[in-house]
Motif scaffolding. Structure first.
Motif, PDB file in Angstrom:
ATOM      1  N   ARG A 193       2.835  -2.644  12.682  1.00 53.71           N
ATOM      2  CA  ARG A 193       1.557  -3.116  12.165  1.00 53.71           C
ATOM      3  C   ARG A 193       1.570  -3.271  10.641  1.00 53.71           C
ATOM      4  O   ARG A 193       2.052  -2.413   9.913  1.00 53.71           O
ATOM      5  N   ASN A 194       1.051  -4.391  10.197  1.00 61.08           N
ATOM      6  CA  ASN A 194       0.950  -4.740   8.771  1.00 61.08           C
ATOM      7  C   ASN A 194       2.302  -4.950   8.096  1.00 61.08           C
ATOM      8  O   ASN A 194       2.369  -5.074   6.872  1.00 61.08           O
ATOM      9  N   VAL A 195       3.381  -4.968   8.886  1.00 62.77           N
ATOM     10  CA  VAL A 195       4.705  -5.216   8.302  1.00 62.77           C
ATOM     11  C   VAL A 195       5.370  -6.415   8.965  1.00 62.77           C
ATOM     12  O   VAL A 195       5.601  -7.438   8.332  1.00 62.77           O
ATOM     13  N   THR A 201       9.759  -8.593   7.911  1.00 58.92           N
ATOM     14  CA  THR A 201       8.458  -9.213   7.682  1.00 58.92           C
ATOM     15  C   THR A 201       8.504 -10.641   8.217  1.00 58.92           C
ATOM     16  O   THR A 201       9.584 -11.206   8.451  1.00 58.92           O
ATOM     17  N   SER A 241       0.833  -1.200   0.000  1.00 62.35           N
ATOM     18  CA  SER A 241       0.000   0.000   0.000  1.00 62.35           C
ATOM     19  C   SER A 241       0.869   1.252   0.000  1.00 62.35           C
ATOM     20  O   SER A 241       2.044   1.207   0.379  1.00 62.35           O
ATOM     21  N   GLU A 257       2.506   1.805   3.387  1.00 61.98           N
ATOM     22  CA  GLU A 257       3.661   0.949   3.680  1.00 61.98           C
ATOM     23  C   GLU A 257       4.897   1.422   2.929  1.00 61.98           C
ATOM     24  O   GLU A 257       5.993   1.487   3.490  1.00 61.98           O
TER      25      GLU A 257
END
Length: 253
Positions: free
Chosen positions: A223-225, A180, A100, A103
């Motif tokens: 978050r999200n990574v 990640t 995104s 990111e």
């Protein structure tokens, strides 16, 4: 606004990392070959399209470092690419092609703040997490013994399973670096592991539990990574400064 360079073989560069088009950065597009290296400006962040040709991407990474260039490299990958890339490539970060805009922007910010240090350059003098000749990595009250496969807090051993130790060791060796789940699977579990990334979450949870409430924050979640190791020194120095200030105030009173 950051000056970015995108190297790719794609006929339509906008399809390589679509989120870039939604961010307000200058993006220079160059062919993905050695001749393009001399065309890059000095102060740029290089996005290298490694989605379909990991071999060429790796060769270019080596050429960049062999040439003495300090350009930070961000690899653009598919999920499958994570099984091949490791710290030996000398890259600053990785991003999946479908990332995104938020990111991509976050990773750019991290790369900019770290400067030109590649992934495997976390061994400079004075940094947290540096391993000494005895195989000890010290970070505040946490000591990881890479030779004895043990870890301790305040001198008290932490009862870790083998993979828990390997995961902690890898994170401590790269303080502040965000990894990640796929990267951690590759680096800690290796090529022969076929399980899902959920196993990383399970081991992180166990590690935090064994570090205890006072120290579980050393392993941070992005978050999200993914996850990173957050050295405690800054917090300790701030606490010491506050204690000193309070002590001085009480003496003045």
């Amino acid at each position: 606004m950051t000056d970015l360079t995108l190297m790719t073989f794609a006929s339509d560069p906008a399809t390589v990392l679509p989120s870039l088009a939604l961010l307000s950065h200058r993006v220079r597009v160059l062919p993905m070959d050695a001749a393009s290296l001399v065309k890059m400006p000095e102060n740029t962040i290089l996005f290298l399209d490694a989605r379909d040709d990991l071999a060429t991407a790796k060769t270019l990474c080596r050429l960049i470092h062999a040439s003495g260039l300090s350009t930070p490299i961000v690899l653009i990958l598919t999920e499958g690419g994570f099984t091949v890339v490791n710290s030996q490539w000398g890259i600053a970060d990785v991003v999946v092609a479908t990332a995104s805009p938020a990111e991509v922007e976050g990773r750019l910010r991290l790369v900019s703040e770290r400067g030109n240090a590649p992934v495997n350059a976390a061994s400079g003098s004075g940094e947290q997490g540096v391993q000494n000749e005895d195989g000890l990595i010290r970070s505040g009250d946490l000591v990881v013994d890479t030779n004895g496969y043990t870890a301790s807090l305040h001198g008290h051993p932490i009862d870790l399973a083998y993979k828990e130790f390997e995961l902690l060791k890898y994170l401590v060796q790269h303080p502040g670096r965000v990894f990640t789940r796929a990267q951690l699977l590759q680096e800690v579990w290796g090529y022969d592991y076929y399980g899902g990334t959920r196993t990383v979450d399970v081991h992180i949870r166990r590690l935090r539990a064994k570090l205890g409430g006072e120290y579980e924050h050393l392993i941070g979640t992005v978050r999200n990574v993914g996850y990173r190791f957050d050295p405690p020194e800054e917090e300790e120095s701030e606490a010491a400064a506050k204690d000193a200030a309070a002590h001085n105030a009480s003496n003045e009173g």
